[in-house]
Design an enzyme around this catalytic site. Structure first.
Site, PDB file in Angstrom:
ATOM      1  N   GLY A  35       0.786  -1.158   0.032  1.00  0.00           N
ATOM      2  CA  GLY A  35      -0.234  -0.016   0.107  1.00  0.00           C
ATOM      3  C   GLY A  35       0.759   1.042   0.044  1.00  0.00           C
ATOM      4  N   ARG A  95       1.229  -5.468  -5.738  1.00  0.00           N
ATOM      5  CA  ARG A  95       1.449  -6.811  -4.960  1.00  0.00           C
ATOM      6  C   ARG A  95       1.856  -7.837  -5.983  1.00  0.00           C
ATOM      7  NH1 ARG A  95      -0.269  -5.111  -0.032  1.00  0.00           N
ATOM      8  NH2 ARG A  95      -1.833  -3.393  -0.051  1.00  0.00           N
ATOM      9  N   ASP A 140       5.104  -5.032   6.311  1.00  0.00           N
ATOM     10  CA  ASP A 140       5.623  -6.199   6.544  1.00  0.00           C
ATOM     11  C   ASP A 140       5.805  -7.070   5.468  1.00  0.00           C
ATOM     12  OD1 ASP A 140       2.956  -6.445   6.355  1.00  0.00           O
ATOM     13  OD2 ASP A 140       2.417  -7.250   8.424  1.00  0.00           O
ATOM     14  N   THR A 192       4.060   2.805   5.596  1.00  0.00           N
ATOM     15  CA  THR A 192       2.750   2.541   5.882  1.00  0.00           C
ATOM     16  C   THR A 192       1.907   3.397   6.839  1.00  0.00           C
ATOM     17  OG1 THR A 192       1.019   1.013   6.953  1.00  0.00           O
ATOM     18  CG2 THR A 192       3.354   0.981   7.491  1.00  0.00           C
ATOM     19  N   ASP A 224      -0.514   2.801   8.763  1.00  0.00           N
ATOM     20  CA  ASP A 224      -1.229   2.107  10.002  1.00  0.00           C
ATOM     21  C   ASP A 224       0.014   2.360  11.255  1.00  0.00           C
ATOM     22  OD1 ASP A 224      -3.259   1.555   8.708  1.00  0.00           O
ATOM     23  OD2 ASP A 224      -2.862  -0.497   8.208  1.00  0.00           O
ATOM     24  N   ASP A 276       2.258   0.091  12.123  1.00  0.00           N
ATOM     25  CA  ASP A 276       2.191  -0.994  12.797  1.00  0.00           C
ATOM     26  C   ASP A 276       3.422  -2.011  12.404  1.00  0.00           C
ATOM     27  OD1 ASP A 276       2.073  -1.479  10.008  1.00  0.00           O
ATOM     28  OD2 ASP A 276       0.264  -2.962  10.012  1.00  0.00           O
ATOM     29  N   ARG A 283      -6.251  -1.867  10.170  1.00  0.00           N
ATOM     30  CA  ARG A 283      -6.911  -3.482  10.073  1.00  0.00           C
ATOM     31  C   ARG A 283      -6.836  -4.204  11.491  1.00  0.00           C
ATOM     32  NH1 ARG A 283      -4.367  -6.826   5.461  1.00  0.00           N
ATOM     33  NH2 ARG A 283      -2.477  -6.542   6.901  1.00  0.00           N
TER      34      ARG A 283
END
Length: 328
Positions: free
Chosen positions: A15, A76, A107, A130, A132, A134, A176
């Protein structure tokens, strides 16, 4: 002795996030500074397999530090998940006489880079990109700060209309598996409740809390919901439950979606991207490989890719307590 690096490649995968272009720029210009030739790889690992490389110099990346997304494009790659696909990628790198790779992503990107390094001994360094936030091993990922500002701006606008019509808005943000965006933006936006995957408030407690807010005099409310929150199957189920169990509110839903990934990167993300890009290049020149560059305690540090992938980021418990106090 580490292999002498003469040519490096940089790609973006997974992403997109604001700051990726700034990171590419930093890698290219750090290479120019150290008299290293740099190649941009289009379409992530898929472009690596196809040999879709373009030589870039310092002037190739002018005017992109303020642009969102990634001009190298992102994709991807199912092929790169196969041994045959990775072998083709390695062959393309050998043909171009490229000695190292900087991979910008999350990741999934780092997993691909780590396996690639293990199979072929090819030097790789990861830069976390990213929204997020995360990824273990860095306090901030590229794009997180920009996404927060985008979300807070949206919440401010939604509150204007919520107040005008005495409405309760459920605002869904990305996240997510983690609630970093929801928690931080919720506090900054003055949300009455913040729902995140790490904390299961429960339907009944949510209604009870909103009812207390209404009784205390609040005529409108904002509830920020991370998309991975565990209370309901989705945000619309939450709306239906509150509609059925709480009087006094006109309940609406706003899903912010991919707008959170777009836009010009913030000053913080531009500076972070610049620091990470320089650190990534210089780490490869020092013979470091299979690491991720991260921001820890204000410094650029290296974390092994396997730890960055397997490690779990933790929600800030102080922010949880602050959010509870602020919703009073």
């Amino acid at each position: 002795m580490p292999k002498t690096i003469k040519k490096l490649a940089v790609l973006t995968s997974g992403g997109d996030s604001p700051g990726m272009n700034a990171a590419i720029r930093a890698v290219v210009r750090a290479c120019a500074y150290h008299n290293i030739e740099c190649f941009g790889v289009y379409r992530g690992y898929e472009g690596l397999i196809d040999g879709d490389f373009e030589s870039m110099d310092a002037r190739s990346v002018r005017g992109i530090i303020n642009k969102g997304g990634t001009f190298l494009k992102s994709a991807r790659s199912k092929n790169f998940r196969t041994e045959e696909g990775r072998k083709k990628a390695f062959q393309k790198l050998q043909e171009a006489e490229i000695d190292g790779l900087v991979a910008i992503g999350g990741d999934g990107t780092f997993t691909g880079a780590m396996i690639f390094n293990q199979e072929f001994g090819f030097p790789v360094i990861g830069i976390p990109g990213t929204i997020d936030n995360d990824i273990f091993g860095t306090s901030h990922t590229l794009g997180f700060d920009t996404a927060l500002n985008t979300v807070v701006d949206a919440i401010d606008k939604i509150r204007d209309t919520a107040s005008s019509h005495n409405r309760l808005f459920f605002v869904e943000v990305m996240g997510r598996d983690v609630g970093h965006i929801a928690l931080n933006a919720g506090i900054a936006g003055g949300a009455e409740e913040i729902l995140i995957p790490e904390e299961d408030l429960g339907m009944e407690r949510l209604v009870e809390s909103l009812n207390k807010s209404r009784i205390s005099g609040k005529s409108s409310s904002i509830v920020v919901v991370a998309e991975g929150d565990k209370i309901g199957k989705n945000i619309f189920e939450l709306k239906d439950f509150v509609d059925e169990n709480l009087e006094g509110y006109d309940v609406r839903v706003s899903v912010l979606g991919h707008m959170q990934r777009g836009g010009a990167p913030s000053c913080f993300d531009r500076v972070l991207a610049s620091r990470m890009g320089v650190k990534a290049v210089e780490s490869l020149l020092e013979g470091k490989t299979n690491y991720m560059v991260g921001l820890l305690n204000g410094n650029m540090e290296l974390t092994p890719l396997d730890r960055a992938i397997k490690g779990k980021t933790k929600i800030n418990l102080e922010l949880l307590r602050v959010s509870e106090i602020m919703s009073t």
